[in-house]
Design an enzyme around this catalytic site. Structure first.
Site, mmCIF file in Angstrom:
data_model
loop_
_atom_site.group_PDB
_atom_site.id
_atom_site.type_symbol
_atom_site.label_atom_id
_atom_site.label_comp_id
_atom_site.label_asym_id
_atom_site.label_seq_id
_atom_site.Cartn_x
_atom_site.Cartn_y
_atom_site.Cartn_z
ATOM 1 N N GLU A 112 0.808 -1.218 0.000
ATOM 2 C CA GLU A 112 0.000 0.000 0.000
ATOM 3 C C GLU A 112 0.843 1.270 0.000
ATOM 4 O OE1 GLU A 112 -3.175 2.006 3.109
ATOM 5 O OE2 GLU A 112 -2.963 -0.171 3.039
ATOM 6 N N ASP A 113 1.974 1.245 0.716
ATOM 7 C CA ASP A 113 2.741 2.477 0.955
ATOM 8 C C ASP A 113 4.118 2.511 0.322
ATOM 9 O OD1 ASP A 113 0.605 3.322 2.498
ATOM 10 O OD2 ASP A 113 1.469 2.597 4.363
#
Length: 751
Positions: A112-113
């Protein structure tokens, strides 16, 4: 397994506050002692008790990869981001979770990051870990019209992944637990949103999986973040009372302990700390009254065996007066999350002390362990949902929870609707009702007769026609059931599910079966039904399907945008189109000049707020006798040449004119505009009473079309208000606000 710390400490920006109420909530014992930052060495120290050296080595490799991937990122607290995945892994290690779960926890934010891809993750740690991490990764907001939609889609994705592997949601719960512990660093609006989401979804999910310790801590910390002052007041209120009554409470515990020792029963007795959020909810509904709850003492008694549980219950009932109707045997009939215990309430009296309502919860050590750790206590998380069903014989086990969610996911296509229905499905409260033969049926609170029928068998639900509750005929199938009722279902072979049942059914099983039946009605049967319904309407105009010319058939197809006449008949049979509306197309010019002023063609006046499914091109009016509004169950009163008038289902006018066709109607999904409705008030003759009522409506932005008042006697005044609302829910909100006015004696909707 290392036991979690019993003492909660919550940090604020400038100081550390220890809960005075003695809450015994779940926390990793190494993560927050003396502000000690949880390190990889601490994690390894825990897992070395149950994992091999090779597995620990892989966990360390995952930590190194996570630290490298997040090396430029920090949390809002200012610390390096990697300490968050470490804390999440620490919580899971305390639960004794397996190696893939711990690896996924350390890497749960990398997809996600960070630029790391799922394929790279699978290549290094295996497909299983990659799938777990992918299931935990949120969808990007830029692909959705707003953040609310994005969050709903991400939640749907999370639950979809959970059905494949329950470890996804367990990791997510640990993730949310650490986030809620450090929520003080979030912005106020984010803090409120996360806290609300935690109370509504994640705490109930943890409870559904039997993970009581995590559920209670999530609930407690979320409530404190959402309502800090209210939480503090409730904790102080009960702590202050407990200090004054401590000696008396200890006497009660000692007396019970002594009696058990006389019977050679070894028991661990401890008071259960009050849960602030349920207390707040109860006080909120009772207008702030906490005094009754403060006179209650809850004791948890843990013994060695099931037999001893019932023996202890006998001792308690011999010592104190049993409160009728309070005994609940969750050992014989476990809750949906397989929680087992004996609950009973007794009244304890002593001179110079107020009367105390004592609630005892008696369970075995095995039951206590399951109540604390649920699905993680027996390695059930390692099984798929299908394997859970095979391994567990009772449908109260977690396997049934997965089945309910599967049904819900299959039959709800919109992400926002899924979240709302999922929230209902998570209701921790249940009701127990009985069949005439004495079989117990467990349903979520708010369930209706429709839910009950489908809980017995899908065929029973599909042919439901009526029901009796405790031997008395029930007028509506939408009746909400209560604990202890005996329900008898009446069926008929010709009866089939009705679309409006979806408005009252709340269980995934019932809603799934209703939708399935409605969608799978045999095409031939639907065509036959559609033909019969259309012929009935055409007879009003002295014609039939057989006598229709090709020109007339073509006109119908063009007006309805349907490819074939057979498909048009199927649509009518399935309820997608009203037979009257289709027949109306053949005579729209003939009757165009004969419409009454209050009848509005839905396709020609765009400003009308009334929209009925399947009414395109026909004349539709709003009954002036009962003032139906969106959300009301409605029927249509058909008058040849004049259109269809919409009435509430219980409108007396329908009963008087049964010679006309009265089909069931459904409101369109997106309705704009406002609708008139009449409400009746009885208020005390106090100065300014009427002005206060109208002022409250004005504050709510409500338009008052008319007002009539009549003084009934020197104490009571009757008022009839005609106001404009958007739908039934809007009306309910208005009535709730008006009921809070002290001078309102009676308030209802006028029929």
């Amino acid at each position: 397994m290392t036991m979690m710390s019993e003492q909660i400490t919550t940090k604020t920006d400038n100081n550390t506050e220890q809960s005075p109420s003695g809450f015994q909530l779940s926390q990793p014992s190494l993560a927050q002692i003396n502000n000690h930052r949880f390190q990889i060495g601490d994690l390894c120290k825990i897992v070395e008790k149950y994992l091999s050296a090779e597995e620990i080595s892989e966990i360390f490799s995952a930590y190194l990869l996570g630290a490298e991937a997040h090396q430029t990122q920090t949390r809002r607290s200012g610390e390096a981001y990697i300490f968050h995945p470490l804390a999440v892994a620490g919580i899971l290690a305390e639960l004794g979770m397996d190696k893939p779960s711990l690896v996924a926890a350390l890497l749960h934010d990398v997809l996600e990051d960070t630029p790391l891809s799922k394929d790279e993750l699978a290549k290094q740690f295996g497909e299983q870990v990659a799938e777990l991490v992918d299931g935990l990764s949120k969808l990007r907001s830029r692909h959705f019209p707003n953040k609310t939609r994005a969050r709903a889609a991400s939640f749907y994705k999370l639950i979809h992944a959970t059905i494949r592997d329950v470890r996804v949601i367990i990791i997510k719960l640990a993730d949310r637990l650490h986030n809620i512990r450090t929520i003080q660093y979030m912005k106020p609006d984010s803090r409120r949103r996360i806290a609300r989401e935690t109370i509504d979804f994640y705490a109930p999910i943890a409870l559904s999986l039997g993970m009581g310790r995590i559920a209670w801590e999530l609930e407690s910390l979320a409530f404190k973040a959402l309502y800090p002052w209210r939480s503090q007041i409730i904790q102080h209120y009960f702590f202050q009372h407990n200090e004054t009554q401590q000696a008396f409470h200890l006497q009660i515990e000692a007396k019970i302990q002594y009696q058990l020792e006389q019977l050679d029963i070894k028991a661990h007795i401890q008071p259960a700390a009050p849960r602030c959020y349920p207390i707040y909810q109860q006080a909120h509904h009772q207008h702030g009254q906490l005094a009754m709850r403060r006179q209650q003492l809850i004791l948890e008694i843990v013994v060695s065996s099931v037999d001893e549980c019932y023996r202890v219950l006998g001792v308690i009932h011999n010592l104190y007066k049993h409160r009728p109707g309070s005994f609940k045997d969750y050992i014989a009939v476990p809750r949906r999350n397989h929680y087992q215990s004996l609950h009973s309430k007794v009244i304890v009296s002593k001179k110079k002390h107020p009367q105390v309502l004592l609630e005892v919860r008696i369970r075995s050590q095995k039951m206590q362990h399951f109540a604390d750790y649920g699905i993680t206590s027996q390695d059930l998380y390692k099984l798929s949902s299908e394997e859970l069903n095979k391994k567990t014989s009772t449908k109260n086990y977690p396997g049934q929870w997965f089945n309910d969610i599967k049904l819900l996911k299959t039959n709800v296509v919109d992400d926002m609707d899924f979240m709302e229905m999922f929230k209902i499905q998570l209701s921790p409260d249940e009701v127990y009702v009985f069949t005439p033969k004495g079989k117990t049926i467990e349903l979520p609170r708010g369930a209706t007769l429709v839910d009950f029928a489908y809980a017995i068998h899908s065929d029973i639900g599909n042919h439901l026609i009526a029901a009796k509750i405790d031997g008395i005929n029930t007028p509506s199938l939408h009746t909400v059931l209560r604990n202890g009722q005996t329900v008898e279902i009446v069926i008929a072979k010709w009866s089939i599910p009705k679309p409006e049942w979806l408005n009252s059914a709340i269980t995934a099983r019932a809603r799934s079966q209703i939708r399935r039946y409605l969608h799978r009605i045999d095409q031939k049967q639907a065509k036959h039904l559609g033909k019969r319904l259309l012929n009935k309407e055409l007879k009003r105009y002295d014609t039939t399907i057989k006598t229709l010319t090709e020109t007339q058939r073509l006109h119908l197809l063009q007006s309805t945008s349907v490819d074939s006449f057979n498909q048009l008949l199927v649509d009518i049979g399935l309820g997608k189109r009203l037979a009257y509306a289709v027949a109306h197309y053949l005579h729209e010019e003939e009757f165009a000049q004969e419409n009454e002023p209050n009848l509005i063609p839905t396709d020609t006046k765009a400003d009308t707020p009334l929209l009925i499914k399947g009414s395109e091109g026909m004349v539709v009016g709003l009954g002036l006798c009962c003032h139906p509004i969106p959300g009301d169950p409605v029927k249509g009163l058909i008058t040849p040449g004049q259109g269809i008038t919409v009435h509430r289902e219980n409108c007396p006018q329908l009963a008087q004119q049964m010679q006309n066709s009265c089909p069931d109607l459904s409101w369109a999904e997106d309705i704009e505009g406002k609708f008139p409705v009449t409400i009746y008030l009885e208020m005390l003759n106090t100065p300014g009473g009427l002005a206060q009522s109208t002022l409250r409506l004005a504050q709510l932005g409500i338009n008052i079309e008319s007002i009539e008042s009549n003084r009934q006697n020197h104490n009571i005044t009757q008022v009839i208000l005609k106001i404009l609302v958007t739908d039934r829910q809007h009306l309910a909100q208005i009535l709730r606000r008006l009921k809070k006015l002290k001078h309102i004696h009676k308030l209802c909707r006028k029929t």
